[in-house]
Design a protein around this motif. Structure first.
Motif, PDB file in Angstrom:
ATOM      1  N   UNK A   1      48.996  31.373  35.696  1.00 32.52           N
ATOM      2  CA  UNK A   1      47.739  32.102  35.773  1.00 32.52           C
ATOM      3  C   UNK A   1      47.905  33.451  35.071  1.00 32.52           C
ATOM      4  N   UNK A   2      46.901  33.829  34.320  1.00 33.70           N
ATOM      5  CA  UNK A   2      46.964  35.101  33.599  1.00 33.70           C
ATOM      6  C   UNK A   2      46.668  36.260  34.553  1.00 33.70           C
ATOM      7  N   UNK A   3      47.319  37.387  34.289  1.00 37.76           N
ATOM      8  CA  UNK A   3      47.115  38.579  35.113  1.00 37.76           C
ATOM      9  C   UNK A   3      45.636  38.940  35.210  1.00 37.76           C
ATOM     10  N   UNK A   4      44.899  38.794  34.102  1.00 36.65           N
ATOM     11  CA  UNK A   4      43.475  39.149  34.099  1.00 36.65           C
ATOM     12  C   UNK A   4      42.691  38.306  35.111  1.00 36.65           C
ATOM     13  N   UNK A   5      43.034  37.031  35.226  1.00 35.90           N
ATOM     14  CA  UNK A   5      42.346  36.143  36.166  1.00 35.90           C
ATOM     15  C   UNK A   5      42.631  36.585  37.605  1.00 35.90           C
ATOM     16  N   UNK A   6      43.883  36.923  37.881  1.00 30.36           N
ATOM     17  CA  UNK A   6      44.250  37.418  39.212  1.00 30.36           C
ATOM     18  C   UNK A   6      43.461  38.694  39.515  1.00 30.36           C
ATOM     19  N   UNK A   7      43.452  39.621  38.573  1.00 31.85           N
ATOM     20  CA  UNK A   7      42.765  40.903  38.780  1.00 31.85           C
ATOM     21  C   UNK A   7      41.261  40.724  38.937  1.00 31.85           C
ATOM     22  N   UNK A   8      40.665  39.856  38.125  1.00 34.04           N
ATOM     23  CA  UNK A   8      39.220  39.600  38.247  1.00 34.04           C
ATOM     24  C   UNK A   8      38.891  39.017  39.618  1.00 34.04           C
ATOM     25  N   UNK A   9      39.746  38.116  40.106  1.00 25.82           N
ATOM     26  CA  UNK A   9      39.543  37.493  41.417  1.00 25.82           C
ATOM     27  C   UNK A   9      39.663  38.533  42.527  1.00 25.82           C
ATOM     28  N   UNK A  10      40.671  39.378  42.431  1.00 27.63           N
ATOM     29  CA  UNK A  10      40.856  40.459  43.431  1.00 27.63           C
ATOM     30  C   UNK A  10      39.654  41.400  43.421  1.00 27.63           C
ATOM     31  N   UNK A  11      39.231  41.811  42.232  1.00 25.66           N
ATOM     32  CA  UNK A  11      38.070  42.714  42.121  1.00 25.66           C
ATOM     33  C   UNK A  11      36.840  42.099  42.764  1.00 25.66           C
TER      34      UNK A  11
END
Length: 126
Positions: free
Chosen positions: A110-120
Motif C-alpha cells: 500500500x502506498x503511503x498516500x493511500x494510508x494518509x488519505x484513509x487516516x485523514x
C-alpha cells in the motif's frame, strides 16, 4: 496548539511497522506506538488512549481479526477507527474484517498516500 493524534501500529513485520509509522509522521501531531502482534497491541491499548489503530491480519499469538473483535467489545475503544493493512486481498477476508468492526481495509503493498488519505478521512483531518 496542534491536536495530538495517538496511533497504534500493529504488525509482526518491523519493516512494515516502520513504513506505516514513517508515513503517519507526515501528518502534524501524530505520535506512534508500535506492537508486534495482536496480543501486544491489546496490552498497549489497555495501558493508554489511542485515536487510531492500524493492524495487520496474519500475526502470531493474536491475529488482527481477534484484535479488532476485542477492541470493539470494550466501551473505551469502541469508536476508535481501525485500519486493516494486510496481504489478504480476498473479498471474504475484507468482509470478515469489516463485519468485526474495521473502519477501512487496505491491501499490501500500500502506498503511503493511500494510508494518509484513509487516516485523514477517518479522523476528519483537513
Amino acid at each position: 496548539m496542534t491536536q495530538q493524534i495517538r496511533a497504534l501500529v500493529v504488525d509482526d513485520s518491523q519493516a512494515m511497522r516502520r513504513s506505516i509509522m514513517y508515513a503517519l509522521q507526515r501528518l502534524t501531531g501524530v505520535v506512534c506506538t508500535e506492537a508486534q502482534d495482536g496480543a501486544e497491541g491489546l496490552k498497549k491499548l489497555t495501558q493508554g488512549r489511542f485515536d487510531l489503530v492500524l493492524t495487520d491480519i496474519n500475526m502470531p499469538l493474536m491475529d488482527g481479526l481477534k484484535l479488532i473483535s476485542h477492541i470493539r467489545q470494550t466501551a473505551e475503544h469502541r469508536g476508535v477507527p481501525i485500519i486493516v493493512v494486510t496481504t489478504e486481498g480476498a473479498a471474504a477476508d475484507r468482509e470478515r474484517a469489516m463485519k468485526l468492526g474495521a473502519s477501512a481495509y487496505l491491501v499490501k503493498p500500500v502506498q503511503a498516500k493511500v494510508v494518509l488519505d484513509t487516516v485523514r478521512e477517518l479522523l476528519k483531518l483537513d
